[in-house]
Design an enzyme around this catalytic site. Structure first.
Site, mmCIF file in Angstrom:
data_model
loop_
_atom_site.group_PDB
_atom_site.id
_atom_site.type_symbol
_atom_site.label_atom_id
_atom_site.label_comp_id
_atom_site.label_asym_id
_atom_site.label_seq_id
_atom_site.Cartn_x
_atom_site.Cartn_y
_atom_site.Cartn_z
ATOM 1 N N LYS A 131 0.802 -1.234 0.000
ATOM 2 C CA LYS A 131 0.000 0.000 0.000
ATOM 3 C C LYS A 131 0.827 1.273 0.000
ATOM 4 C CE LYS A 131 -4.162 -1.947 2.125
ATOM 5 N NZ LYS A 131 -5.172 -1.789 3.172
ATOM 6 N N ASP A 163 -10.137 2.770 2.404
ATOM 7 C CA ASP A 163 -10.276 2.195 3.760
ATOM 8 C C ASP A 163 -10.905 3.231 4.694
ATOM 9 O OD1 ASP A 163 -9.152 -0.293 3.204
ATOM 10 O OD2 ASP A 163 -7.114 0.392 3.624
#
Ligand code: ATR
Length: 288
Positions: free
Chosen positions: A70, A111
């Site tokens: 990420k 997220d």
């Protein structure tokens, strides 16, 4: 099987076998009759940059990014002249990439909304008024903090084993973050409105989360972002003493939704059937 005209997306991770994302996105592709495919790509860290750069020419319209890529993905996007929102850059991690048809590359962190939307769905009584306790200061916990601050939470008691990481988050975010050492984590629970486990503790194959809930008020919402197992020991302990709970599978589904919409132009429904399919998959893999 995807045709030449179909929309091609996927997820990059290492390892990737644990990912529920192909099942999740393929469920929606089928539900909406979309000509596209979502594939899992196992990409080792040393191969990430090259593989990522080649995705547009391989016909990908976008990808999800999972552990451990990420942060590297954000760096790769910036190196390639792409864009990312302020929040995404502050978090320092990207989980959704869009390869636009004009050649531009955009990185997002869904997220943040995934965490918040799931909280609002599973605990509609939650209000940002009271203090929140967040365990963890990694990429996932950063998204949790960003979401809570965007919602107007005034006090986040941030608990992490490595204290330097708490200091980093205090610099990135705001004075709303109150540092708490790992050994004092149970003291931090007093008067909390929300407790979030943003660490990997309690996940199948990881160490357990050792946390007595004795000081936790009975009304505190307990949210575990871990979804394998679905009912973590933390959630079970909270439920046993009557606390409302929020599970991590909902966050997984809610973070997938804006990604699907960005790639396919439809905001997909979160149905009971979808949840049941994902729960059955987790059970089959022995993760519940
Ligand atoms: P992610 O991107 O999924 O958040 P990560 O960045 O590796 O993953 O973060 C994992 C989190 O779990 C961190 O907060 C980590 O604490 P440290 O910052 O001290 O490493 C926490 N964690 C992992 N194992 C732990 C353990 N045994 N005890 C306490 N915290 C732990």
């Amino acid at each position: 099987m995807a045709t030449e005209k179909s929309v091609h997306v996927g997820v990059l991770g290492w390892p990737i076998t644990h990912s529920c994302s192909p099942l999740l996105h393929r469920f929606w592709l089928k539900q909406y009759g979309i000509d596209g495919d979502y594939v899992a790509l196992a990409v080792a860290p040393e191969a990430f940059s090259q593989t990522f750069a080649e995705l547009p020419e391989r016909g990908f319209s976008g990808v999800n990014i999972t552990v451990p890529h990420k942060q590297t993905a954000l760096e790769a996007i910036m190196t390639m002249g792409g864009t990312a929102s302020g929040t995404t850059r502050r978090i320092g991690a990207v989980n959704t990439v869009i390869f636009h048809s004009d050649g531009t590359i955009e990185g997002r962190n869904t997220d943040v909304t995934g965490f918040v939307e799931n909280l609002k769905e599973q605990a509609p009584q939650w209000s940002p008024e009271g203090p929140a306790v967040v365990l963890g200061a990694g990429g996932a916990a950063r998204a949790v903090c960003a979401g809570l601050l965007e919602e107007g939470v005034k006090e986040i008691r941030l608990v992490n084993r490595t204290e330097e990481k708490i200091q980093e988050l205090m610099q990135i975010f705001s004075s709303s973050i109150v540092p708490v050492s790992w050994k004092n984590r149970e003291t931090a629970l007093a008067e909390a409105a929300l407790l979030v486990n943003g660490t990997s503790l309690g996940m199948a194959g990881h160490l357990p989360l050792e946390l007595s809930l004795e000081r936790l008020p009975a009304t505190t919402i307990v949210y575990d972002i871990v979804y394998a197992p679905l009912e973590t020991p933390l959630l079970r302990a909270a439920q046993t003493r009557g606390n409302p709970v929020v599970d991590g599978l909902g966050m997984l589904i809610h973070q997938a939704r804006p990604a699907f919409e960005a790639w396919f132009g439809i905001s997909p429904e979160i149905s009971e059937e979808l949840r049941a399919v994902l729960e059955a998959d987790l059970r089959e893999r022995g993760a519940t």
